[in-house]
Scaffold this motif. Structure first.
Motif, mmCIF file in Angstrom:
data_model
loop_
_atom_site.group_PDB
_atom_site.id
_atom_site.type_symbol
_atom_site.label_atom_id
_atom_site.label_comp_id
_atom_site.label_asym_id
_atom_site.label_seq_id
_atom_site.Cartn_x
_atom_site.Cartn_y
_atom_site.Cartn_z
ATOM 1 N N ASP A 187 0.962 -1.234 0.187
ATOM 2 C CA ASP A 187 -0.128 -0.057 -0.003
ATOM 3 C C ASP A 187 1.019 1.186 0.009
ATOM 4 O OD1 ASP A 187 -2.611 -1.188 -0.063
ATOM 5 O OD2 ASP A 187 -2.295 -1.844 2.017
ATOM 6 N N LEU A 188 0.939 1.793 -0.994
ATOM 7 C CA LEU A 188 2.196 2.873 -1.413
ATOM 8 C C LEU A 188 1.052 4.034 -1.550
ATOM 9 C CD1 LEU A 188 4.597 1.442 -3.794
ATOM 10 C CD2 LEU A 188 4.788 1.594 -1.363
ATOM 11 N N THR A 189 1.816 5.263 -0.846
ATOM 12 C CA THR A 189 1.153 6.690 -1.093
ATOM 13 C C THR A 189 2.360 7.630 -1.827
ATOM 14 O OG1 THR A 189 1.727 7.563 0.946
ATOM 15 C CG2 THR A 189 -0.458 6.379 0.482
ATOM 16 N N LYS A 190 1.947 8.598 -2.365
ATOM 17 C CA LYS A 190 3.043 9.714 -2.911
ATOM 18 C C LYS A 190 3.887 10.335 -1.509
ATOM 19 C CE LYS A 190 3.907 13.144 -6.230
ATOM 20 N NZ LYS A 190 3.629 13.706 -7.484
ATOM 21 N N SER A 191 3.011 10.459 -0.567
ATOM 22 C CA SER A 191 3.848 11.144 0.736
ATOM 23 C C SER A 191 4.776 10.036 1.293
ATOM 24 C CB SER A 191 2.803 11.769 1.514
ATOM 25 O OG SER A 191 1.937 10.900 2.097
ATOM 26 N N GLY A 192 4.160 8.612 1.217
ATOM 27 C CA GLY A 192 5.105 7.715 1.944
ATOM 28 C C GLY A 192 6.097 7.521 1.040
ATOM 29 N N VAL A 193 6.381 7.728 -0.228
ATOM 30 C CA VAL A 193 7.447 7.546 -0.982
ATOM 31 C C VAL A 193 8.380 8.609 -0.652
ATOM 32 C CG1 VAL A 193 8.372 7.372 -3.472
ATOM 33 C CG2 VAL A 193 6.311 6.118 -2.655
ATOM 34 N N LEU A 194 7.866 9.821 -0.724
ATOM 35 C CA LEU A 194 8.595 10.778 -0.425
ATOM 36 C C LEU A 194 9.350 10.730 1.119
ATOM 37 C CD1 LEU A 194 6.311 13.879 -1.895
ATOM 38 C CD2 LEU A 194 8.457 12.917 -2.643
ATOM 39 N N ASP A 195 8.585 10.493 1.828
ATOM 40 C CA ASP A 195 8.982 10.345 3.577
ATOM 41 C C ASP A 195 10.204 8.978 3.217
ATOM 42 O OD1 ASP A 195 7.557 12.291 4.375
ATOM 43 O OD2 ASP A 195 6.054 11.018 5.062
ATOM 44 N N VAL A 204 15.129 3.042 -5.608
ATOM 45 C CA VAL A 204 13.857 3.397 -4.887
ATOM 46 C C VAL A 204 13.070 1.912 -4.859
ATOM 47 C CG1 VAL A 204 11.711 4.361 -5.525
ATOM 48 C CG2 VAL A 204 13.839 5.529 -6.316
ATOM 49 N N GLY A 205 13.055 1.046 -5.515
ATOM 50 C CA GLY A 205 12.175 -0.203 -5.289
ATOM 51 C C GLY A 205 13.103 -0.868 -4.083
ATOM 52 N N GLN A 206 14.336 -0.840 -4.083
ATOM 53 C CA GLN A 206 14.587 -1.387 -2.809
ATOM 54 C C GLN A 206 14.236 -0.746 -1.497
ATOM 55 O OE1 GLN A 206 19.159 -1.548 -2.507
ATOM 56 N NE2 GLN A 206 19.232 -2.984 -1.144
ATOM 57 N N VAL A 207 14.366 0.599 -1.630
ATOM 58 C CA VAL A 207 14.204 1.348 -0.244
ATOM 59 C C VAL A 207 12.511 1.298 0.345
ATOM 60 C CG1 VAL A 207 13.870 3.629 0.804
ATOM 61 C CG2 VAL A 207 15.785 3.156 -0.726
ATOM 62 N N ILE A 208 11.751 1.429 -0.743
ATOM 63 C CA ILE A 208 10.219 1.307 -0.658
ATOM 64 C C ILE A 208 9.781 -0.065 -0.153
ATOM 65 C CG2 ILE A 208 9.720 3.636 -1.669
ATOM 66 C CD1 ILE A 208 8.320 1.743 -4.037
ATOM 67 N N THR A 209 10.242 -1.127 -0.565
ATOM 68 C CA THR A 209 10.002 -2.480 -0.465
ATOM 69 C C THR A 209 10.733 -3.120 0.455
ATOM 70 O OG1 THR A 209 11.257 -3.503 -1.999
ATOM 71 C CG2 THR A 209 8.963 -2.911 -3.001
ATOM 72 N N ARG A 210 12.048 -2.417 0.765
ATOM 73 C CA ARG A 210 12.955 -3.286 1.966
ATOM 74 C C ARG A 210 13.125 -4.636 1.458
ATOM 75 N NH1 ARG A 210 8.949 -0.912 5.414
ATOM 76 N NH2 ARG A 210 10.052 0.999 6.275
ATOM 77 N N GLN A 211 13.103 -4.846 -0.014
ATOM 78 C CA GLN A 211 13.520 -6.128 -0.651
ATOM 79 C C GLN A 211 14.820 -6.003 -1.197
ATOM 80 O OE1 GLN A 211 10.269 -7.543 -3.004
ATOM 81 N NE2 GLN A 211 9.122 -8.258 -1.429
ATOM 82 N N ASP A 212 15.505 -7.144 -1.386
ATOM 83 C CA ASP A 212 16.615 -7.264 -2.473
ATOM 84 C C ASP A 212 16.466 -6.959 -3.652
ATOM 85 O OD1 ASP A 212 18.828 -8.789 -4.150
ATOM 86 O OD2 ASP A 212 19.758 -8.511 -2.147
ATOM 87 N N ARG A 213 17.128 -6.315 -4.767
ATOM 88 C CA ARG A 213 17.048 -5.943 -5.888
ATOM 89 C C ARG A 213 16.773 -6.842 -6.839
ATOM 90 N NH1 ARG A 213 20.759 -0.357 -6.636
ATOM 91 N NH2 ARG A 213 20.458 0.566 -4.455
ATOM 92 N N ARG A 214 17.313 -8.047 -6.455
ATOM 93 C CA ARG A 214 17.048 -9.228 -7.543
ATOM 94 C C ARG A 214 15.686 -9.800 -7.420
ATOM 95 N NH1 ARG A 214 22.073 -12.477 -5.065
ATOM 96 N NH2 ARG A 214 21.061 -11.508 -3.079
#
Length: 103
Positions: free
Chosen positions: A11-19, A46-56
């Protein structure tokens, strides 16, 4: 907004990604990128930061799709802006034969 990245719902929001990206130093951009605030980040960072998953675990396309839906500007691979110079058949044959040897 609910997005699926690497088969997991987020569940992503624009403000959440900015934070989430606040205080994160952008890596060098060599491929696709996302503009967040006044900074340009590589999509995979960006994907790694917002999902906290490995880039692979996810693809750039999944992150681009999610960021576009949230209203961020995404850029694809850089285009080669140098004009390509096509060789005529004689130049092509000469290039294949190589330069004459010095006597």
């Amino acid at each position: 907004m609910r997005c699926v990245i690497a088969r997991f719902p987020f569940d992503l929001t624009k403000s959440g990604v900015l934070d989430s990206m606040k205080g994160v130093k952008p890596e060098e951009v060599v491929g696709e990128s996302v503009i967040i605030g006044r900074r340009t980040y590589p999509v995979m960072q960006v994907g790694q930061v917002i999902t906290r998953q490995d880039r692979r675990d996810f693809t750039a396309a999944e992150v681009i799709r999610a960021m576009t839906k949230l209203g961020f500007t995404c850029r694809g691979l850089p285009q080669n802006t140098a004009p390509t110079h096509a060789l005529n058949p004689l130049q092509h044959a000469s290039a294949l034969l190589g330069a004459p040897a010095a006597a």
